[in-house]
Design a protein around this motif. Structure first.
Motif, PDB file in Angstrom:
ATOM      1  N   ILE A 129     -22.152 -28.292  34.083  1.00 38.57           N
ATOM      2  CA  ILE A 129     -21.355 -29.515  34.007  1.00 38.57           C
ATOM      3  C   ILE A 129     -20.824 -29.858  35.388  1.00 38.57           C
ATOM      4  CG2 ILE A 129     -19.349 -30.642  32.990  1.00 38.57           C
ATOM      5  CD1 ILE A 129     -21.512 -29.915  30.914  1.00 38.57           C
ATOM      6  N   ILE A 130     -21.214 -31.003  35.904  1.00 40.66           N
ATOM      7  CA  ILE A 130     -20.566 -31.552  37.098  1.00 40.66           C
ATOM      8  C   ILE A 130     -19.306 -32.262  36.608  1.00 40.66           C
ATOM      9  CG2 ILE A 130     -20.757 -33.240  38.969  1.00 40.66           C
ATOM     10  CD1 ILE A 130     -23.847 -32.738  38.801  1.00 40.66           C
ATOM     11  N   PHE A 131     -18.157 -31.806  37.081  1.00 43.37           N
ATOM     12  CA  PHE A 131     -16.890 -32.352  36.587  1.00 43.37           C
ATOM     13  C   PHE A 131     -16.155 -33.009  37.752  1.00 43.37           C
ATOM     14  CE2 PHE A 131     -12.615 -32.649  35.073  1.00 43.37           C
ATOM     15  CZ  PHE A 131     -12.694 -32.689  33.694  1.00 43.37           C
ATOM     16  N   THR A 132     -15.797 -34.272  37.578  1.00 50.42           N
ATOM     17  CA  THR A 132     -15.142 -35.028  38.641  1.00 50.42           C
ATOM     18  C   THR A 132     -13.988 -35.858  38.076  1.00 50.42           C
ATOM     19  OG1 THR A 132     -15.599 -36.543  40.485  1.00 50.42           O
ATOM     20  CG2 THR A 132     -16.695 -37.016  38.428  1.00 50.42           C
ATOM     21  N   PRO A 133     -12.920 -36.167  38.881  1.00 50.36           N
ATOM     22  CA  PRO A 133     -12.694 -35.710  40.248  1.00 50.36           C
ATOM     23  C   PRO A 133     -11.607 -34.641  40.371  1.00 50.36           C
ATOM     24  CG  PRO A 133     -11.467 -37.713  39.887  1.00 50.36           C
ATOM     25  CD  PRO A 133     -12.112 -37.342  38.562  1.00 50.36           C
ATOM     26  N   ASP A 134     -11.063 -34.100  39.263  1.00 47.60           N
ATOM     27  CA  ASP A 134      -9.917 -33.196  39.337  1.00 47.60           C
ATOM     28  C   ASP A 134     -10.339 -31.736  39.210  1.00 47.60           C
ATOM     29  OD1 ASP A 134      -7.482 -31.996  39.337  1.00 47.60           O
ATOM     30  OD2 ASP A 134      -6.789 -32.806  37.444  1.00 47.60           O
ATOM     31  N   ARG A 135     -10.196 -30.981  40.283  1.00 50.64           N
ATOM     32  CA  ARG A 135     -10.609 -29.576  40.243  1.00 50.64           C
ATOM     33  C   ARG A 135      -9.705 -28.744  39.340  1.00 50.64           C
ATOM     34  NH1 ARG A 135      -8.823 -26.392  45.785  1.00 50.64           N
ATOM     35  NH2 ARG A 135      -6.630 -26.980  45.774  1.00 50.64           N
ATOM     36  N   ASN A 136      -8.424 -29.096  39.235  1.00 54.53           N
ATOM     37  CA  ASN A 136      -7.518 -28.312  38.387  1.00 54.53           C
ATOM     38  C   ASN A 136      -7.874 -28.466  36.916  1.00 54.53           C
ATOM     39  OD1 ASN A 136      -5.989 -27.250  40.538  1.00 54.53           O
ATOM     40  ND2 ASN A 136      -4.764 -29.117  40.645  1.00 54.53           N
ATOM     41  N   PRO A 185      -2.648 -30.019  32.413  1.00 55.33           N
ATOM     42  CA  PRO A 185      -3.775 -29.294  33.002  1.00 55.33           C
ATOM     43  C   PRO A 185      -4.202 -29.795  34.374  1.00 55.33           C
ATOM     44  CG  PRO A 185      -4.517 -30.671  31.185  1.00 55.33           C
ATOM     45  CD  PRO A 185      -3.036 -30.691  31.148  1.00 55.33           C
ATOM     46  N   GLU A 186      -3.569 -30.825  34.900  1.00 50.15           N
ATOM     47  CA  GLU A 186      -3.811 -31.231  36.285  1.00 50.15           C
ATOM     48  C   GLU A 186      -3.021 -30.370  37.265  1.00 50.15           C
ATOM     49  OE1 GLU A 186      -3.257 -35.396  37.048  1.00 50.15           O
ATOM     50  OE2 GLU A 186      -4.444 -35.998  35.313  1.00 50.15           O
ATOM     51  N   THR A 187      -2.119 -29.514  36.767  1.00 55.83           N
ATOM     52  CA  THR A 187      -1.385 -28.607  37.643  1.00 55.83           C
ATOM     53  C   THR A 187      -2.294 -27.458  38.068  1.00 55.83           C
ATOM     54  OG1 THR A 187      -0.546 -27.412  35.705  1.00 55.83           O
ATOM     55  CG2 THR A 187       0.857 -29.139  36.631  1.00 55.83           C
ATOM     56  N   ILE A 188      -1.887 -26.737  39.108  1.00 53.64           N
ATOM     57  CA  ILE A 188      -2.717 -25.655  39.626  1.00 53.64           C
ATOM     58  C   ILE A 188      -2.775 -24.500  38.622  1.00 53.64           C
ATOM     59  CG2 ILE A 188      -2.253 -26.292  42.024  1.00 53.64           C
ATOM     60  CD1 ILE A 188      -0.276 -23.974  42.174  1.00 53.64           C
ATOM     61  N   PRO A 189      -3.852 -23.709  38.645  1.00 46.36           N
ATOM     62  CA  PRO A 189      -3.996 -22.616  37.672  1.00 46.36           C
ATOM     63  C   PRO A 189      -2.822 -21.645  37.659  1.00 46.36           C
ATOM     64  CG  PRO A 189      -6.073 -22.988  38.805  1.00 46.36           C
ATOM     65  CD  PRO A 189      -5.060 -23.847  39.499  1.00 46.36           C
ATOM     66  N   GLU A 190      -2.233 -21.380  38.824  1.00 52.45           N
ATOM     67  CA  GLU A 190      -1.113 -20.437  38.886  1.00 52.45           C
ATOM     68  C   GLU A 190       0.084 -20.945  38.089  1.00 52.45           C
ATOM     69  OE1 GLU A 190      -3.725 -19.868  42.452  1.00 52.45           O
ATOM     70  OE2 GLU A 190      -2.831 -21.594  41.428  1.00 52.45           O
ATOM     71  N   VAL A 191       0.302 -22.235  38.114  1.00 50.14           N
ATOM     72  CA  VAL A 191       1.379 -22.823  37.309  1.00 50.14           C
ATOM     73  C   VAL A 191       1.030 -22.757  35.829  1.00 50.14           C
ATOM     74  CG1 VAL A 191       2.483 -25.029  36.716  1.00 50.14           C
ATOM     75  CG2 VAL A 191       2.334 -24.300  39.107  1.00 50.14           C
ATOM     76  N   GLN A 192      -0.207 -23.055  35.501  1.00 44.98           N
ATOM     77  CA  GLN A 192      -0.638 -22.962  34.108  1.00 44.98           C
ATOM     78  C   GLN A 192      -0.464 -21.541  33.570  1.00 44.98           C
ATOM     79  OE1 GLN A 192      -4.476 -24.828  33.309  1.00 44.98           O
ATOM     80  NE2 GLN A 192      -4.231 -26.184  35.068  1.00 44.98           N
TER      81      GLN A 192
END
Length: 289
Positions: A129-136, A185-192
């Protein structure tokens, strides 16, 4: 205003939410836009949202009260970047977050929102899956699927959500011991990782009604507190950080909406060829949802 329907995103100013006919997140607004029966639809949100309303409602006149209200995340990806990623990963499906331009949507296979991203990805047969544009959001999806999720661009993000840190959460918990932490879920993984609940704004609203927590720390744009406090008045909601404010969302004001209604402008225009491709991807999402 019988000829006008006002749709507002959860992140706009409280007074704008108060005058709207419907307030919701991107998925709720996309679904509601298809049901509008008035001649004019006034969209209180950033540019891609007004474009989306025009795409799913081609027979209506969609007005965006402030054309300079633009999404910083959406500006981080171009159609050329998606086409290049397709060449590099020819067997991959392109899943594009709704926070994107109509031109990017037009070269995508399917659209998603934060509310349905995992469901959309899991509905596809492709393993890449190419997922764009939010990496988080891409990383969040990757944790909830067995597919290979490839973020494009590698550093794409919402600057507002990306700014939230684990220390911000710790600081709020020091002020409100025992509070529940909910984040987007747009927050960084560490916050999640330190959150009690991760979800879209619509999911947050549903969760807030059912949780036993009385104090809730909210890790998303501060405009969402308006809806949460309205729908769950028995709870206390605290912004995870005072910096979680989108300046572009706040550009939409009551005065600009009133002027837009008075002048019936500016009307959102989407190139018909672009709209056709984007509509195909949006309709595929709505079918899954």
């Amino acid at each position: 205003m019988k000829d006008f329907t006002i749709l507002a995103h959860n992140y706009v100013r409280p007074e704008v939410q108060a005058m709207a006919d419907f307030v919701g997140d991107s998925l709720e607004l996309a679904q509601r836009a298809k049901l509008v029966t008035t001649e004019y639809l006034v969209f209180a949100g950033v540019d891609f949202m007004a474009e989306m309303a025009a795409i799913v409602n081609p027979s209506k006149k969609v007005i965006h009260p402030e054309p300079f209200s633009m999404c910083a995340m959406a500006s981080r990806v171009t159609p050329e970047m998606i086409l290049a990623a397709r060449r590099h990963y020819p067997d991959a499906a392109v899943v594009t977050y709704v926070n994107s331009s109509a031109a990017v949507k037009a070269v995508s296979d399917i659209i998603c929102t934060s509310a349905n991203a995992v469901k959309v990805v899991n509905s596809l047969d492709e393993k890449q899956i190419i997922f764009t544009p939010d990496r988080n959001l891409a990383l969040y999806v990757a944790r909830n699927t067995d597919k290979q999720v490839i973020p494009v661009p590698a550093l794409g993000c919402c600057p507002v959500h990306h700014s939230l840190t684990v220390q911000d959460i710790r600081d709020r918990l020091a002020e409100y011991p025992g509070a529940e932490v909910i984040v987007h879920p747009e927050t960084i993984p560490e916050v999640q990782d330190v959150a009690d609940f991760i979800g879209s704004t619509s999911a947050m609203a549903r969760h807030a009604k059912t949780t036993s927590a009385k104090v809730i720390i909210v890790g998303t744009e501060v405009g969402m507190l308006t809806r949460l406090r309205k729908e769950s008045p028995d709870k206390i909601f605290v912004a995870a950080s005072p910096l979680l404010s989108c300046a572009d969302m706040k550009m939409i004001t009551v005065e600009k909406i009133e002027a837009a209604i008075r002048t019936k402008a500016p009307i959102v225009q989407v190139d018909p060829a672009v709209a056709e491709g984007a509509r195909r991807a949006l309709e595929r999402m709505l079918a899954v949802s």
